[in-house]
Design a protein around this motif. Structure first.
Motif, short mmCIF file in Angstrom:
data_model
loop_
_atom_site.label_atom_id
_atom_site.label_comp_id
_atom_site.label_asym_id
_atom_site.label_seq_id
_atom_site.Cartn_x
_atom_site.Cartn_y
_atom_site.Cartn_z
N VAL A 1 0.78 -1.12 0.05
CA VAL A 1 -0.05 0.12 0.06
C VAL A 1 0.87 1.12 0.13
CG1 VAL A 1 -1.80 1.32 1.19
CG2 VAL A 1 -1.74 -1.13 1.13
N LEU A 2 0.56 2.31 -0.99
CA LEU A 2 1.15 3.60 -1.04
C LEU A 2 0.10 4.49 -0.66
CD1 LEU A 2 2.89 1.48 -2.89
CD2 LEU A 2 4.15 3.83 -3.54
N TYR A 3 0.09 5.20 0.29
CA TYR A 3 -0.92 6.22 0.77
C TYR A 3 -0.53 7.52 0.75
CZ TYR A 3 -5.76 6.53 2.72
OH TYR A 3 -6.77 6.80 3.04
N VAL A 4 -1.09 8.39 0.11
CA VAL A 4 -0.84 9.57 0.16
C VAL A 4 -2.06 10.68 0.84
CG1 VAL A 4 -0.84 12.39 -1.02
CG2 VAL A 4 0.37 10.13 -1.76
N THR A 5 -1.80 11.21 2.08
CA THR A 5 -2.79 11.64 3.02
C THR A 5 -2.40 13.02 3.78
OG1 THR A 5 -4.14 11.12 4.72
CG2 THR A 5 -2.16 10.26 4.90
N HIS A 6 -3.52 13.77 3.95
CA HIS A 6 -3.24 14.76 4.90
C HIS A 6 -3.77 14.73 6.15
CE1 HIS A 6 -7.28 15.81 3.69
NE2 HIS A 6 -7.48 16.25 4.71
N MET A 7 -4.20 13.55 6.30
CA MET A 7 -4.82 13.17 7.65
C MET A 7 -3.93 12.83 8.81
SD MET A 7 -8.52 11.46 6.61
CE MET A 7 -7.81 10.16 5.81
N PHE A 8 -3.47 13.77 9.51
CA PHE A 8 -2.60 13.43 10.81
C PHE A 8 -2.86 12.31 11.49
CE2 PHE A 8 -0.54 14.44 15.10
CZ PHE A 8 0.54 14.08 14.49
N ASP A 9 -4.07 12.10 11.90
CA ASP A 9 -4.51 10.99 12.71
C ASP A 9 -4.04 9.76 12.10
OD1 ASP A 9 -5.18 12.64 14.75
OD2 ASP A 9 -7.31 12.46 14.39
N LEU A 10 -4.69 9.69 10.89
CA LEU A 10 -4.35 8.16 10.12
C LEU A 10 -2.73 8.18 9.97
CD1 LEU A 10 -4.97 6.08 8.14
CD2 LEU A 10 -5.01 7.64 6.34
N ALA A 11 -1.82 9.12 9.59
CA ALA A 11 -0.45 8.85 9.46
C ALA A 11 0.37 8.59 10.73
CB ALA A 11 0.27 10.19 8.81
N ARG A 12 -0.17 9.28 11.67
CA ARG A 12 0.40 9.09 12.98
C ARG A 12 0.06 7.68 13.50
NH1 ARG A 12 -1.33 12.50 18.06
NH2 ARG A 12 -3.29 11.70 17.45
N SER A 13 -1.12 7.07 13.47
CA SER A 13 -1.46 5.57 13.76
C SER A 13 -0.71 4.46 12.93
CB SER A 13 -2.96 5.24 13.73
OG SER A 13 -3.48 5.58 12.36
N LEU A 14 -0.50 4.64 11.36
CA LEU A 14 -0.07 3.95 10.57
C LEU A 14 1.39 3.85 11.10
CD1 LEU A 14 -1.60 4.70 7.20
CD2 LEU A 14 -2.03 2.58 8.72
N GLU A 15 2.15 4.91 11.39
CA GLU A 15 3.35 5.06 11.71
C GLU A 15 3.59 4.22 13.17
OE1 GLU A 15 7.03 8.34 12.88
OE2 GLU A 15 4.97 8.65 13.21
N PHE A 16 2.91 4.51 13.94
CA PHE A 16 2.90 3.65 15.36
C PHE A 16 2.67 2.02 15.28
CE2 PHE A 16 1.17 1.70 19.18
CZ PHE A 16 1.81 2.25 20.11
N ASP A 17 1.89 1.73 14.10
CA ASP A 17 1.36 0.35 13.82
C ASP A 17 2.61 -0.29 13.16
OD1 ASP A 17 -0.73 0.63 15.64
OD2 ASP A 17 -2.05 0.76 14.03
N ASN A 18 3.40 0.37 12.24
CA ASN A 18 4.02 -0.10 11.11
C ASN A 18 5.45 0.60 11.11
OD1 ASN A 18 2.03 -1.68 9.71
ND2 ASN A 18 1.18 0.36 9.90
N SER A 19 6.23 0.59 12.34
CA SER A 19 7.42 1.46 12.46
C SER A 19 8.52 0.57 11.77
CB SER A 19 7.74 1.74 13.90
OG SER A 19 7.76 0.48 14.43
#
Length: 520
Positions: A437-455
Motif C-alpha cells: 500500500v502506498l498512501y498519500v494523506t493529509h490526515m495526521f491522525d491516520l498517518a500517526r497511527s500507521l506510523e505507530f503500527d508499522n514502524s
C-alpha cells in the motif's frame, strides 16, 4: 512461422479482456498523455501499447525477454519501423483484393487465393530481406530467432516452389483428377493430380503427348452436360482452392501477429524519442529478489514531463522490504505526483519497458490498483464517502496478496476522525493480507497511527517545504507533521500578512483554504 516477440513461447493475445479497473488506472495515473506519445498518431500502436500496460507480466524471465527485444529495437529503430510498415502494408493490400461472393464457387476461391498468395510472396520476400540486412544488429532471443526463422523458412528455394505451384494452379491445360467408385457406384474419393507430363519441358509436352485413351466432347448447346462437367471440375479444384486458402490465412495470421507485436515496440521507440527530446532520463529496471522492494533514483512522472515546460523534479525512494509507504507533508508539494510516478513506473516495468528514472529496482506485483479521490458530479447517486467505499469494495474484490494499491487522499470526504479510522482499518487489513500500500494523506491522525503500527515495515515520506513556504517538490523521509501548512495557501491567495476582517470573509477564506488543502 511465429513472431514471438512479446513472449518467448506464445503469441500476444489481443482478445484477452482488460482488467476491470483499467478505467481508473487511465484516469488516476493520467496514462492518456503517455499512450499518445507512444502512439505517435497511430491508433493501432495506442491500442496495443495500452493492452501491454494493462496486461502486465508477472515473471522475471518474461520481463527480461521483452527488455532485451526493446534494447535491440533501440539499437536499430529503422529496421523495426520498416518491418512494422511492411506487415501493415501486407494486411492492407490483402484487404483490397476483392474476394467477391466466392463461397460455393471453387474456381473463384482459387483465383482469389492465388492473387493473395502472389501478394504474400512479394511481401514475405521483402520482410525476409529487411531482416537479413539488419540481423547483425540484434542480440536478443526474440529478434535473432525471428530473423533465423525468416532466413531458413523463406529461402529462395522455398519461394521458388511457391511460384511454381501457383503457376500450375492456373490449370491452363485443364485439370487431371482421379476418383473411385463408392456406394451405389457413385464417384467418391476425388483426388487432384499433376499431369503425367508435368515434369517435362514444354516442347516435349507439345510433341510427345500420348493421345491414346478414351475421351468425349460435350455439344456446344448441352447446358446440362456443361453444368455437370463444371461440377466435376469444381470437385477437383475445390481441394486445391481450400488448401491454398488455408495457406493464405496462415500467412495472413503471421503478418497480423508481426504487426501486433511490433506495434508495442514501435510505441516504445516513439516514447523514448519523446522523452529524449524533453531531456528526460530513462533506465531499464531490475527485478528485485524480494517481494516488497522498491528502490528508485530520479523517479518522475513521464506525463508531466511531456506536458510541462517547467523543470520536473525527480525523487529518490528506498523502500526495500517495506510493505507500506505513507506520504504526507505540505500541500502542492509533489505528493500526488510521486504517487503517480510510482504507479506508472510499475506498469511500464511490468510491461517490459524502460522506466522514467535514473535507476529503478522493484518487486513484481500481481496488479496495480488506484483509489484516488473523485470530485463530486451530477452523475453520483450517493454521497462522496459512499462512492469511495463502493470503489474500495470493488478493488478489494480484485486484489490479490501480491497486489499494489495506490491511495490518494482516500476517505477525505468526511471528517478527519472518521476518515482516519476507516482508512486505518482498511490499510491494516490489506497489509495483513500481503498487499503493498502506498498512501498519500493529509490526515495526521491516520498517518500517526500507521506510523505507530508499522514502524518496522513502513516507510514514511514527507513533501519538503522551505522555511519561507517555498516548495522544492522533493519528497524525503520524514515523520508526519500535524499540519499541511494551509497558511501557505492563504498567503498565496490573499498575500502575506493579510487577515480576514469580517465573519463573512473569514468563512470564505476558510472554505477556499479547505478546497485547496484537499487538492494536495
Amino acid at each position: 512461422m511465429k513472431a514471438h516477440l512479446m513472449y518467448a513461447d506464445a503469441d500476444f493475445d489481443v482478445s484477452t479482456n482488460l482488467p476491470g479497473h483499467y478505467d481508473d488506472l487511465d484516469r488516476d495515473l493520467e496514462l492518456g498523455t503517455l499512450l499518445t506519445a507512444m502512439a505517435g498518431g497511430d491508433d493501432y500502436v495506442y491500442d496495443i501499447s495500452h493492452r501491454a500496460l494493462m496486461l502486465g507480466l508477472h515473471r522475471a524471465d518474461q520481463v527480461q525477454f521483452r527488455q532485451e527485444v526493446l534494447q535491440d529495437c533501440l539499437r536499430d529503430p529503422e529496421a523495426i519501423r520498416e518491418l512494422y510498415a511492411l506487415a501493415g502494408e501486407a494486411i492492407h493490400r490483402e484487404r483490397r483484393i476483392y474476394g467477391g461472393l466466392t463461397r460455393g464457387f471453387p474456381d473463384a476461391v482459387l483465383r482469389h487465393a492465388i492473387e493473395v498468395m502472389r501478394l504474400f510472396d512479394e511481401m514475405l520476400t521483402r520482410v525476409r530481406d529487411v531482416a537479413a540486412e539488419h540481423a547483425g544488429s540484434f542480440t536478443s532471443t526474440g529478434m535473432t530467432t525471428l530473423c533465423q526463422s525468416l532466413r531458413t523458412e523463406l529461402d529462395d528455394e522455398y519461394l521458388d516452389s511457391i511460384r511454381e505451384h501457383l503457376s500450375q494452379l492456373k490449370f491452363d491445360h485443364g485439370i487431371q483428377m482421379s476418383a473411385e467408385l463408392g456406394r451405389g457406384n457413385k464417384a467418391a474419393g476425388y483426388v487432384l493430380r499433376l499431369p503425367n507430363d508435368a515434369h517435362l519441358p514444354w516442347w516435349k509436352r507439345m510433341f510427345e503427348r500420348d493421345r491414346t485413351g478414351f475421351s468425349f466432347r460435350i455439344a456446344d448447346r448441352d447446358e446440362s452436360g456443361a453444368q455437370a462437367l463444371a461440377e466435376l471440375r469444381g470437385r477437383g479444384v475445390n481441394l486445391a482452392a481450400n488448401s491454398l486458402a488455408q495457406s493464405t490465412d496462415h500467412i495472413l495470421s503471421f503478418f497480423t501477429m508481426l504487426k501486433t507485436e511490433l506495434a508495442f515496440y514501435v510505441g516504445g521507440l516513439n516514447l523514448h524519442d519523446a522523452l529524449a527530446n524533453a531531456g528526460a532520463d530513462v533506465c531499464f529496471p531490475e527485478v528485485a529478489a524480494g517481494d516488497t522492494d522498491l528502490d528508485a533514483s530520479g523517479l518522475y512522472d513521464p506525463s508531466l514531463r511531456l506536458t510541462s515546460s517547467d523543470h520536473v523534479v525527480g525523487n529518490d525512494i528506498e523502500a526495500n522490504a517495506k510493505r507500506l509507504i505513507v506520504i504526507t507533508g505540505a500541500n502542492r508539494g509533489g505528493k500526488s505526483t510521486l504517487l503517480r510516478s510510482v504507479g506508472v513506473a510499475q506498469l511500464m516495468f511490468q510491461a517490459g519497458l524502460y522506466v522514467p528514472a535514473r535507476k529503478f529496482r522493484a518487486s513484481l506485483c500481481d496488479g496495480v490498483f488506484t483509489h484516488f479521490k473523485r470530485e463530486e458530479d451530477a452523475g453520483m447517486v450517493s454521497g462522496k464517502l459512499d462512492e469511495e467505499m463502493a470503489r474500495m469494495s470493488d478493488i478489494v474484490d480484485r486484489l490479490t496478496p501480491s497486489g499494489m494499491l495506490l491511495c490518494n487522499e482516500s476517505f477525505s470526504a468526511t471528517n478527519e476522525r472518521e476518515g482516519s479510522e476507516i482508512a486505518r482499518q482498511i490499510v491494516t487489513a490489506l497489509l495483513e493480507a500481503g498487499v503493498r500500500v502506498l498512501y498519500v494523506t493529509h490526515m495526521f491522525d491516520l498517518a500517526r497511527s500507521l506510523e505507530f503500527d508499522n514502524s518496522d515495515d513502513g516507510l514514511f515520506l514527507r513533501a519538503e517545504r522551505l522555511d519561507d513556504g517555498g516548495r522544492t517538490f522533493r519528497v524525503r523521509p520524514g515523520k508526519p507533521l500535524p499540519t499541511s501548512f494551509g497558511e501557505d495557501l492563504f498567503n498565496s491567495i490573499f498575500g502575506a500578512g493579510s487577515t480576514p476582517n469580517s465573519g463573512r470573509s473569514a468563512a470564505v477564506t476558510i472554505d477556499k483554504v479547505q478546497v485547496d488543502h484537499a487538492d494536495g
